[in-house]
Design a protein around this motif. Structure first.
Motif, PDB file in Angstrom:
ATOM      1  N   ILE B 387      -1.726   8.736 -12.167  1.00 17.92           N
ATOM      2  CA  ILE B 387      -2.387   7.670 -11.389  1.00 17.92           C
ATOM      3  C   ILE B 387      -2.048   7.827  -9.915  1.00 17.92           C
ATOM      4  N   ALA B 388      -0.762   8.123  -9.627  1.00 12.49           N
ATOM      5  CA  ALA B 388      -0.347   8.273  -8.230  1.00 12.49           C
ATOM      6  C   ALA B 388      -1.112   9.414  -7.563  1.00 12.49           C
ATOM      7  N   LEU B 389      -1.160  10.589  -8.231  1.00 12.15           N
ATOM      8  CA  LEU B 389      -1.834  11.733  -7.614  1.00 12.15           C
ATOM      9  C   LEU B 389      -3.331  11.471  -7.466  1.00 12.15           C
ATOM     10  N   ALA B 390      -3.936  10.921  -8.529  1.00 15.97           N
ATOM     11  CA  ALA B 390      -5.378  10.675  -8.465  1.00 15.97           C
ATOM     12  C   ALA B 390      -5.705   9.680  -7.356  1.00 15.97           C
ATOM     13  N   SER B 391      -4.871   8.644  -7.199  1.00 24.01           N
ATOM     14  CA  SER B 391      -5.209   7.654  -6.169  1.00 24.01           C
ATOM     15  C   SER B 391      -4.972   8.220  -4.770  1.00 24.01           C
ATOM     16  N   ILE B 392      -3.983   9.115  -4.619  1.00 24.09           N
ATOM     17  CA  ILE B 392      -3.827   9.777  -3.318  1.00 24.09           C
ATOM     18  C   ILE B 392      -5.085  10.593  -3.023  1.00 24.09           C
ATOM     19  N   TRP B 393      -5.565  11.302  -4.045  1.00 20.44           N
ATOM     20  CA  TRP B 393      -6.753  12.121  -3.832  1.00 20.44           C
ATOM     21  C   TRP B 393      -7.961  11.251  -3.476  1.00 20.44           C
ATOM     22  N   ILE B 394      -8.128  10.154  -4.227  1.00 21.78           N
ATOM     23  CA  ILE B 394      -9.289   9.287  -3.987  1.00 21.78           C
ATOM     24  C   ILE B 394      -9.220   8.672  -2.585  1.00 21.78           C
ATOM     25  N   THR B 395      -7.993   8.301  -2.152  1.00 23.40           N
ATOM     26  CA  THR B 395      -7.825   7.805  -0.791  1.00 23.40           C
ATOM     27  C   THR B 395      -8.296   8.843   0.220  1.00 23.40           C
ATOM     28  N   ALA B 396      -7.849  10.085   0.014  1.00 27.05           N
ATOM     29  CA  ALA B 396      -8.240  11.162   0.930  1.00 27.05           C
ATOM     30  C   ALA B 396      -9.748  11.359   0.904  1.00 27.05           C
ATOM     31  N   PHE B 397     -10.328  11.231  -0.288  1.00 23.50           N
ATOM     32  CA  PHE B 397     -11.775  11.402  -0.418  1.00 23.50           C
ATOM     33  C   PHE B 397     -12.519  10.367   0.417  1.00 23.50           C
ATOM     34  N   PHE B 398     -12.140   9.084   0.265  1.00 19.56           N
ATOM     35  CA  PHE B 398     -12.846   8.046   1.016  1.00 19.56           C
ATOM     36  C   PHE B 398     -12.585   8.166   2.513  1.00 19.56           C
ATOM     37  N   TYR B 399     -11.379   8.641   2.867  1.00 14.22           N
ATOM     38  CA  TYR B 399     -11.085   8.873   4.280  1.00 14.22           C
ATOM     39  C   TYR B 399     -12.040   9.917   4.858  1.00 14.22           C
ATOM     40  N   GLN B 400     -12.265  10.999   4.078  1.00 19.94           N
ATOM     41  CA  GLN B 400     -13.181  12.042   4.538  1.00 19.94           C
ATOM     42  C   GLN B 400     -14.629  11.578   4.513  1.00 19.94           C
ATOM     43  N   LEU B 401     -14.973  10.776   3.491  1.00 17.37           N
ATOM     44  CA  LEU B 401     -16.369  10.326   3.356  1.00 17.37           C
ATOM     45  C   LEU B 401     -16.779   9.456   4.544  1.00 17.37           C
ATOM     46  N   LYS B 402     -15.814   8.735   5.099  1.00 18.43           N
ATOM     47  CA  LYS B 402     -16.100   7.823   6.193  1.00 18.43           C
ATOM     48  C   LYS B 402     -16.474   8.563   7.471  1.00 18.43           C
ATOM     49  N   LYS B 403     -16.051   9.856   7.544  1.00 18.48           N
ATOM     50  CA  LYS B 403     -16.166  10.567   8.813  1.00 18.48           C
ATOM     51  C   LYS B 403     -17.592  10.935   9.212  1.00 18.48           C
TER      52      LYS B 403
END
Lengths: 179, 425
Positions: B387-403
């Motif tokens: 869960i920790a790794l997946a949520s770090i990844w998902i956070t990074a994903f949304f951070y990139q998607l916002k750009k």
């Protein structure tokens, strides 16, 4: 036998959007025996003229189940009953080995049902249809024009008032289609 | 197609109108909370259990499960991105910026690999810290030139650098479609370049992912091998990526600009692809099983024996049901594939099943404290760390998607998706 009477009224449109709008209006006017013709599939058209959902998916589903059952039975009969033969030290009824054939016969059953069911339900091949009597239809229905037909079978059909209604949809042309 | 060419393009949209909605940032903030919380629990568990070899091993086992899931989403995004550049089509246009955002998480995923490199001796028998039987010793002796730490880490660095190069180019060129093209020729040249890099990239992906899947997962077992393993991982990556992208797409469909841009047609196409990938993955997975099961050779069948005994059989059957049977039967229905909320539910089910399957692949390799083949014995770490790794990844994903804008505004297919669904299809 010489056909008599008229098959229905046909309206011609220049764009797909006009056809969909006209279909929708005709449906809300109460017409139910409608058909529309276009050179390419238009997703919203089925819904606009109230074409009921086809039962073909269900036929295909059960055709697939039937094909699968037949294939599995064939395997069971040959491997377990008719010619019991031990392969690789496995039990006679080794169901994992049966899966590929079971899968293939499922696909066979489903696809045969799809083709035959499709032809059965849509009535193809159809060598004659009254709309072929309209030259404009023959020349343009497969190229660049869109047609809406109200059949005379429709309980609300009335040659004069229906013609007036179709004309109100601002079509390029309106024809009476002979039978 | 002739119809489209004769029609005049609809009014254009600007990149500003295609900006990501507030929900993207909101999701990033929400997932960073989950990531922080689960990371703290996981680290606490590690500190608590770090006294024994098994305790530390437990951390790395759970870490690898979570890592493979994130890695699959990152590289799967890259693979689907290349695929949609090669095939073209409007289904790819609506998820393209999401795929690019997924691919741009490569630095995070590469960084996440570092603990695995440090923990290699807890995971991989070739790293020399685990007792082996005669067969294992022989197999590893023969495979030593390939499976040794230096070669393994060297390959990992090579994979990340080369994938990074592809990802850098795709993302760099993609920005050019946010501004009007200088000329029709320039636009066509760009499409052609995308297509060529995508085609070559897919070949490169197939080769490198096969090697990476052998390096990181198959070599968890000293003896076992399967020649379809690389394809299995390709199938798994595109399946989980498609599921993830559909889940995000269905979420974005509630907000502008996707609310008015996403038509039923494209959602349906992506749903159909999801069904196809479910079937592809099942086909590959079953192929591996039927060949090994029929052959019944000692060096191959042990892998499945370990995964159908000691409590793993119910796990395997659950996976068959929720990874294949349920999604397959639901996705057969045409109407469900056109409804964002329901499609999203199926996609999320598939993502959970993916993590479950990775867990089932990885964990039976490890012996219990009793020295026997691994029993099904999940603990808190197995849940919290993925869960920790997946949520770090998902956070990074949304951070990139916002750009970036959600759709490249000057892509040649944009006028077509602006047409209402009921017109020319």
């Amino acid at each position: 036998m010489k056909p008599t009477g008229i098959y229905g009224l046909m309206a011609e449109f220049d764009t797909a959007d006009e056809l969909v709008d006209a279909g929708r209006k005709a449906y809300s006017e109460g017409y139910r025996k409608l058909d529309a013709y276009s050179p390419f599939p238009i997703e919203a058209l089925d819904e606009a003229i109230g074409i009921p959902h086809t039962i073909l998916p269900w036929l295909v589903f059960f055709g697939g189940l039937l094909g699968g059952a037949a294939g599995y039975s064939l395997e069971y009969w040959t491997q377990v009953i008719h010619l019991p033969f031990i392969i690789g030290g496995k039990p006679l009824h080794s169901w994992p080995n049966f899966i590929p054939v079971w899968f293939e016969t499922t696909v066979l059953g489903a696809s045969l049902t799809a083709v035959i069911g499709m032809l059965g339900l849509n009535g193809l091949p159809l060598p004659y249809h009254p709309v072929f009597n309209i030259d404009e239809f023959l020349n343009h229905a497969q190229k660049d024009k869109f047609f809406l037909v109200i059949e005379s079978k429709d309980p609300r059909f009335n040659l004069d008032s229906s013609k007036k209604f179709l004309s109100s949809l601002s079509p390029a042309n309106v024809w009476e289609v002979p039978n | 197609m002739a119809i489209h060419e004769t029609q005049t393009p609809s009014s254009h949209v600007t990149p500003e109108q295609l900006a990501p909605p507030w929900i993207v940032d909101h999701m990033r903030k929400r997932w960073i909370g989950v990531a922080g919380l689960s990371s703290i629990v996981a680290i606490a568990l590690l500190l608590f259990n770090s006294g024994t070899f098994e305790g530390r091993q437990q951390f790395f086992r759970a870490y690898l499960v979570g890592y493979l899931f994130c890695f699959g989403l990152m590289l799967g995004s890259t693979a689907l991105l290349m695929l949609q550049h090669v095939t073209g089509g409007k289904w790819g246009l609506v998820i393209r910026r999401m795929l690019e955002a997924g691919s741009r998480t490569l630095p995070i995923v590469a960084f996440m690999f570092i603990p695995i490199a440090f923990g290699a001796k807890y995971l991989y028998p070739w790293a020399g810290a685990m007792p082996l039987d005669v067969h294992g010793q022989h197999a590893l002796h023969v495979r030593e030139p390939f499976l040794n730490f230096n070669a393994w880490i060297g390959r990992a660095i090579f994979y990340f650098l080369s994938w990074g190069l592809f990802i850098y180019l795709f993302n760099k060129w993609s920005l050019k479609q946010d501004v009007p093209p200088e000329s029709p020729d320039a636009a066509n040249d760009l499409r052609l370049r995308f297509m060529r890099l995508g085609g070559g990239g897919l070949v490169f992906y197939a080769i490198t992912l096969t090697l990476a899947a052998v390096d990181w997962v198959m070599s968890l077992d000293a003896v076992w091998y399967s020649t379809i393993w690389g394809m299995l991982y390709m199938g798994a990556q595109v399946l989980s990526t498609m599921a993830f992208m559909i889940a995000v797409l269905a979420l974005l469909a509630k907000y502008e600009p996707m609310k008015s841009l996403l038509r039923k047609t494209e959602l349906h196409d992506n749903g159909k692809l999801l069904l196809a990938f479910v079937m592809l993955y099942t086909y590959l997975s079953f192929s591996q099983f039927i060949i090994i099961w029929s052959g019944n050779l000692p060096e191959e069948i042990t892998w499945y024996l370990a995964r159908t005994q000691h409590g793993w059989k119910p796990v395997m059957l659950t996976l068959v049901i929720f990874h294949f049977v349920v999604p397959f039967l639901i996705l057969l229905n045409r109407n469900i594939k056109k409804q964002p909320a329901r499609l999203r539910a199926v996609a999320i089910l598939i993502l959970f099943a993916r993590v479950g399957e990775i867990y089932w692949q990885v964990n039976p390799n490890f012996k219990d404290t009793s020295g026997l083949t691994g029993h099904f014995n999940p603990n808190l770490m197995d849940v919290v760390l993925p869960i920790a790794l997946a949520s770090i990844w998902i956070t990074a994903f949304f951070y990139q998607l916002k750009k970036r804008p959600l759709i490249p505004a000057y892509h040649h297919l944009v006028p077509e998706i602006l047409e209402p669904s009921h017109g020319a299809h």
